[in-house]
Write an enzyme that holds these catalytic residues in place. Structure first.
Site, short mmCIF file in Angstrom:
data_model
loop_
_atom_site.label_atom_id
_atom_site.label_comp_id
_atom_site.label_asym_id
_atom_site.label_seq_id
_atom_site.Cartn_x
_atom_site.Cartn_y
_atom_site.Cartn_z
N CYS A 166 52.65 -1.85 73.04
CA CYS A 166 52.90 -0.70 72.17
C CYS A 166 52.23 -0.94 70.82
CB CYS A 166 54.40 -0.51 71.98
SG CYS A 166 54.84 0.90 70.96
N HIS B 159 55.77 6.79 78.46
CA HIS B 159 55.85 5.89 77.30
C HIS B 159 55.84 6.70 76.00
CE1 HIS B 159 54.76 2.01 75.14
NE2 HIS B 159 54.48 2.93 74.23
N GLU B 160 54.95 7.72 75.94
CA GLU B 160 54.87 8.52 74.71
C GLU B 160 56.07 9.44 74.54
OE1 GLU B 160 51.63 6.34 74.19
OE2 GLU B 160 52.80 7.44 72.72
N HIS C 223 58.81 7.74 72.93
CA HIS C 223 58.70 7.64 71.47
C HIS C 223 59.29 8.86 70.77
CE1 HIS C 223 56.66 3.88 70.76
NE2 HIS C 223 55.60 4.20 71.50
O1 LIG Z 1 52.08 2.41 71.55
C1 LIG Z 1 51.69 3.36 72.24
O2 LIG Z 1 52.41 4.34 72.46
C2 LIG Z 1 50.33 3.25 72.92
C3 LIG Z 1 50.53 2.45 74.16
C4 LIG Z 1 50.68 3.43 75.27
C5 LIG Z 1 50.95 2.80 76.60
C6 LIG Z 1 51.56 1.56 76.73
C7 LIG Z 1 51.80 1.03 78.00
C8 LIG Z 1 51.44 1.74 79.12
C9 LIG Z 1 50.82 2.98 78.99
C10 LIG Z 1 50.59 3.50 77.73
C11 LIG Z 1 49.40 1.41 74.31
O3 LIG Z 1 48.93 0.93 73.14
S1 LIG Z 1 48.01 1.97 75.10
C12 LIG Z 1 47.26 0.43 75.53
C13 LIG Z 1 47.13 0.39 77.02
C14 LIG Z 1 45.88 0.57 77.57
C15 LIG Z 1 45.74 0.61 78.94
C16 LIG Z 1 46.86 0.48 79.78
C17 LIG Z 1 48.11 0.30 79.21
C18 LIG Z 1 48.25 0.25 77.82
NI NI Z 2 54.25 2.75 72.17
#
Ligand SMILES: O=C(O)C[C@@H](Cc1ccccc1)[C@H](O)SCc1ccccc1
Ligand code: NI
Length: 185
Positions: A110, A153-154, A157
């Protein structure tokens, strides 16, 4: 443009607050907020810009992560067929989901968490979602794979939920029932 200094980190109360619904038409400021969220993701995935501005790569980012407690997030990633998913979701909802679950075998990270938190994060494998675009158009789509995980995930939030809230405390790598895992590097 959004920089890492604009991203609030765990411990900030906004990350534990339910974000407010937006009403249409959006104000110019809220439209720009959505555009800035998407621009951040595109920049964060650009080798030159991410290096120049020291951006952590993201495939999703939610408005509360830059201390804007509004029900809005952006996703920018390829889907399972390598088609680009790129949108800003306003007032997003999961309208239905599969019985099957999924999880990333290397867990989740995250942008608002500056530490590794190990463990499986159970997610719905497939979801049907509804949201409005920045122009107020209603969208409905089905997601699976990493796009489905990122959407969940979003959306968490926007509800003050962090990914590690879903990890089994007594056994972070406990078997996730009824699940097909997804290998991630
Ligand atoms: O903090 C955030 O919301 C961005 C997250 C989003 C995310 C986390 C885990 C799984 C899916 C989405 C990450 O920084 S995005 C980084 C990332 C890249 C490829 C696969 C998983 C996570
Ligand atoms: Ni996140």
């Amino acid at each position: 443009m959004i920089l890492m200094d604009n991203v609030i980190r765990e411990g900030h109360p906004t990350l534990r607050t339910r974000a407010k619904e937006l009403t249409f038409p959006l104000s110019p400021e809220d439209k720009k907020l959505g555009q800035d969220l998407l621009e951040f993701l595109i920049n964060s995935q650009d080798p030159v810009l991410s290096e120049k501005y020291n951006l952590r790569s993201g495939i999703g980012i939610a408005a509360p992560q830059i201390n804007e407690s509004k029900r809005m997030f952006a996703l920018h990633l390829p889907d399972d067929n390598d088609n680009q998913i790129s949108f800003v979701a306003v007032n997003p909802k999961i309208v239905s989901h599969s019985v099957e679950n999924t999880y990333l075998t290397n867990g989740e990270g995250c942008l608002s968490v500056d530490r590794n938190v190990a463990g499986y994060v159970p997610r719905h494998a497939r979801i049907t979602v509804k949201f409005h675009t920045l122009d107020g158009e209603e969208k409905k789509m089905r997601l699976k794979g990493i796009p489905a995980i990122a959407f969940q995930h979003e959306l968490d939030h926007l509800n003050g939920v962090m990914f590690y809230d879903h990890i089994n405390e007594s056994n972070p790598f406990a078997d996730v029932p009824n699940s097909q895992p997804i290998e991630n590097n």
